[in-house]
Design an enzyme around this catalytic site. Sequence first.
Site, short mmCIF file in Angstrom:
data_model
loop_
_atom_site.label_atom_id
_atom_site.label_comp_id
_atom_site.label_asym_id
_atom_site.label_seq_id
_atom_site.Cartn_x
_atom_site.Cartn_y
_atom_site.Cartn_z
N HIS A 160 0.85 -1.20 0.00
CA HIS A 160 0.00 0.00 0.00
C HIS A 160 0.88 1.25 0.00
CE1 HIS A 160 -3.04 2.95 1.04
NE2 HIS A 160 -2.33 3.29 2.11
N ASP B 293 6.50 21.10 -26.98
CA ASP B 293 6.66 19.79 -26.34
C ASP B 293 7.73 19.95 -25.27
OD1 ASP B 293 6.98 16.93 -25.76
OD2 ASP B 293 5.95 16.62 -27.65
N TRP C 257 7.43 0.05 3.65
CA TRP C 257 7.84 0.83 2.48
C TRP C 257 9.21 1.47 2.71
CZ3 TRP C 257 8.73 5.97 0.78
CH2 TRP C 257 8.73 6.93 1.79
N SER D 123 13.53 5.93 -13.85
CA SER D 123 12.45 6.63 -14.55
C SER D 123 12.32 8.06 -14.04
CB SER D 123 11.14 5.85 -14.36
OG SER D 123 10.04 6.69 -14.57
N SER D 124 12.32 8.22 -12.71
CA SER D 124 12.15 9.56 -12.14
C SER D 124 13.32 10.47 -12.49
CB SER D 124 12.02 9.47 -10.61
OG SER D 124 10.90 8.71 -10.26
N HIS E 185 12.63 12.16 3.14
CA HIS E 185 11.93 13.38 3.49
C HIS E 185 11.71 14.32 2.31
CE1 HIS E 185 9.58 15.60 6.19
NE2 HIS E 185 10.02 16.65 5.57
N GLU F 216 11.27 13.37 -0.49
CA GLU F 216 10.21 12.66 -1.22
C GLU F 216 8.83 13.18 -0.80
OE1 GLU F 216 10.21 10.60 -3.68
OE2 GLU F 216 8.17 9.83 -3.65
N TYR G 114 8.11 16.15 -0.06
CA TYR G 114 7.86 17.39 -0.80
C TYR G 114 7.72 17.12 -2.29
CZ TYR G 114 8.91 19.15 3.73
OH TYR G 114 8.86 19.36 5.08
N SER H 295 -2.25 26.73 -6.27
CA SER H 295 -1.87 28.12 -6.54
C SER H 295 -2.33 28.58 -7.91
CB SER H 295 -0.34 28.27 -6.43
OG SER H 295 0.09 27.90 -5.14
N HIS I 287 14.54 13.79 11.47
CA HIS I 287 13.37 13.83 12.37
C HIS I 287 12.55 12.55 12.23
CE1 HIS I 287 10.93 16.14 9.09
NE2 HIS I 287 10.71 14.86 9.00
N HIS I 288 12.90 11.71 11.25
CA HIS I 288 12.28 10.38 11.19
C HIS I 288 12.98 9.41 12.14
CE1 HIS I 288 9.77 11.25 7.64
NE2 HIS I 288 10.74 12.09 7.35
N THR J 249 5.72 27.08 4.88
CA THR J 249 4.44 26.41 4.66
C THR J 249 3.30 27.31 5.11
OG1 THR J 249 5.61 24.36 5.16
CG2 THR J 249 3.24 24.23 5.01
N LYS K 290 2.51 30.05 2.62
CA LYS K 290 1.66 29.62 1.52
C LYS K 290 0.19 29.67 1.92
CE LYS K 290 4.56 26.46 -1.18
NZ LYS K 290 4.62 27.19 -2.44
N ARG L 244 1.64 1.53 14.85
CA ARG L 244 1.44 1.25 13.42
C ARG L 244 1.84 -0.19 13.12
NH1 ARG L 244 4.95 5.50 10.11
NH2 ARG L 244 3.90 4.62 8.32
#
Lengths: 333, 604
Positions: B62, B91, B126, B156-157, B240, B242, B244, B255, B289-290, B315, B318, B437
């Site tokens: 998941h 293009d 994950w 790919s990314s 992390h 990731e 964002y 926006s 922080h993880h 943040t 925004k 979890r």
Amino acid sequence: MLGHPPPRARFALAAVAAAAGGCAWDGPMTTVVPGSDFAREILHVYGIITWASVGIALVVFVGLAWVLLRFREKPGGALPVQTRGHTLLELAWTIAPALVLLVIAIPTIQVIFRTQASPSPQALHVTVLGRQWWWEFRYPALGVVTANELHLPAGRPVALTLEGPDVIHSFWVPRLGGKRDVVPGRLNRLTLVPDTPGEYWGQCAEFCGTSHANMGLRVVVEAPDAFERWVAAQRATPAEPAGAAAEGKAIYARSACVGCHTIRGVSAGVLGPDLTTFGSRRMLGAGLLPNTPDTLAAWLKDPAAIKPGVKMPALGLSDAEARAVAAYLLGLK
Amino acid sequence: MAGVWSWVTTGDHKRIGILYGVSAFVFLLVGGIEALLIRLQLAGPQQTLVGARAFNALFTMHGTTMVFLAVMPANAAFFNYIVPLMLGARDVAFPRLNALSYWIFLFGALFLHASFLVGAPPDIGWFGYANLTSKQFTPGPSADFWILSLLVLGVSSMIAAVNFIVTILNMRAPGMTLMRMPVFVWMTLVVQFLIVLAFPPVTVGLVFLLFDRFFGTHFYDVAAGGDLHLWQHLFWIFGHPEVYILILPALGIVSEVLPTFARKPLFGAPVVIYSGVLIGFFGFGVWSHHMFAAGMGPIADAAFSVATMLIAIPTGIKIFNWLATLWGGALRLTTAMLFAVGLIGLFTLGGLSGIMHASPPVDLQQTDTYFVVAHFHYVLIGGSLFGLFAGVYYWWPKITGRLLDERLGKLHFWVLGVGFNVAFFPQHYLGAVGMPRRIYTYPAGAGWGFWNLVSTVGAFGIALGVLLFMVNAWRSLRAGAPAPADPWDGRTLEWRTSSPPPVHDFDEIPLVYGRDTFWREKHGPRREAPPAPVDDSSSLRLAPRLALQPGVCAPVAVSVATGFADGSIGSTSGYPHDEICGLKKIDQIMLQGHDDTRPQCRPY
């Protein structure tokens, strides 16, 4: 208009109130009813941040509701003024959150350093070993080794040294404070002073494989004299069993059990939990089931049916044999 | 040119965007079904719908699916379709490379899911923490599928990121300076830089792990002096940013949507842009922080805590700038607008719970509990998914040439919004009363049963919301009202061309003389003078009519991963893999004369 909500709104409000009332905050794993100095320190910061967050959320939601109600397009209305920004306003909402963060950061940093200070010299040292999927507790100064049930004296500082012989686990007893990972190859430490006698639930909090969910523990915090009695009982040699229990001991001694488990004077295996005072423990299988003759007999016959992936194999015991071994083990107090 | 073949060989950014979008939606459904199974299992204490291993596989797949196969490609769909149009380009810079990145993504995703076919879906989380991922503790091929597919998806990314950086920096219409670019394009640019900088660390970490598992190295072997924090650092230096990578495109979409339907320019657009850049920049300084529970010591804890709190400032900017955009506007509450406004509220809640666990002491009580699950679902559903749906409703007429049903759309919004909050708000409470979890079962005595049941009901509300969207999409494609070129009175260049745009996007490359040029063309005033037309030969580039190589190269490239997995399948213990022994046989024939110590296939 706000004074007289329509019936539907009144019903919704009642439902919300009932729902909030339906939240019991004092469950066995709660993080908000502290039983140690560590948990209390955390709750202090928790409270500050929660209230700051509620305040900020209110500002945003009231603002959002206001613009949504106030600034709808009207049919045939003119185009709104094409405002492109306002430096002062934008500076204001850059600085204001920074100030709120300061209010949060200062106590945070104070508590970080207070709760990670070196343990006091009077501290009781306990080595915690997290294993797939059970806990071992060693009291080096007291010569006691036990599993899945940690006994601590109330009011005395405790220094837990966390060791991981297999994979990463995380030692967590919410009412006694925050969690700390058990990392193979590192010695992590957790210091706290449990202050209220009682039984506390704990649980592995880092995913550690198949039976991660079944890796619970209990902490029993007791008055100092009760703790002394418990230590004495742990160190005593178990009495020689009689009757069915004696038969159980014979089965234990000739089965694979002895390869993995220690019972002082009987066997010296090291892969599984030390069973010398197994009968004194409240729970079976790392906080999984109450430790009774029925549950234990079922466990002995097929542990994997109760705890998936468990390293203990099914021993091929008959019902009678399982009951006899259960009687023996439960007699070890 | 029509039919399947034309899609396989397409180099048109719009078609590739649609391919990304449809694939992402399919994987959203796959990940969603996994989520529903998770929720059913947790609906009450001691449930037995799925077992421990299956549950571990479900949450691993998941998470992996939603992050890499649903949200990232959904973002890529909008990058592909919208960014060249917003730039006034014909293009992307490298159309064939663009197709290659899509096909590699698709085959990487299929490869990951092939693990189900051999009965070994990844079950390591994950985040795949070492050393649980070692051969000793995860012997089967499940972890190999995970490692290899993440490596493939990373390729790919990276390809796509380089392509979009070049596109955005080089293919802008004459007069479109960087600060005149729409905020969505800006957020796309920031995300591409995040990808280019964040994927290499995790690639290194994954290669170490691959070498440990296949070639006997000891990067994560404690007995040989390995350090398990190494993986955590390498993973979160990626992991992390990731976050964002997943959320910034949604913030960019919002926006664009808010100004259009407030009929006002974005308030303080440069500040919104800078704050996005700052979020991306700070995003690289907060990974630990993880790891507040990992035992890094008080100094590291304090430093990463303060750095994390700093992210709250851009943040917050925004959020307030969006509110100021709405202030004094003439709001049209279309479905797209509802999703954008919904994002403001829900993302705020996700951000605030994020500040809570930016404080290490508090995090020690919250990390690895349902409080964190609630937090990041507020960010990733309330933020990313709501932003993406805002984008879908906003740009659907441009992409399909047909309108979606607004009444059905609003129903979709409300059902999804209510379902989401019912599903995830109670999880804050569950975390606060200690529910960890990644547990497949919990005791009745813990007192978590009732709110888990409520959460499960909410999850089905989310599913119903997505179903309503499918109905809406189906009806629109079959018999929706034709969309004009500019149905919303838009502000950016994509609304200046037909719906859907021609293959070459613009008959005439537009000239840009400021922010919201297209709006000013319609409503005035044209304050700045238009620049002199530029002879920009790159803007005359047309999409290649036939891009055959990518569709061929991608499966060939991914087959390298298959080769690895095949080898590991041969050496498993305890998994039945006879069904793929055909592959093994070929392998063995090719290895004849070599010393192959792996277990042999049973004879047929």
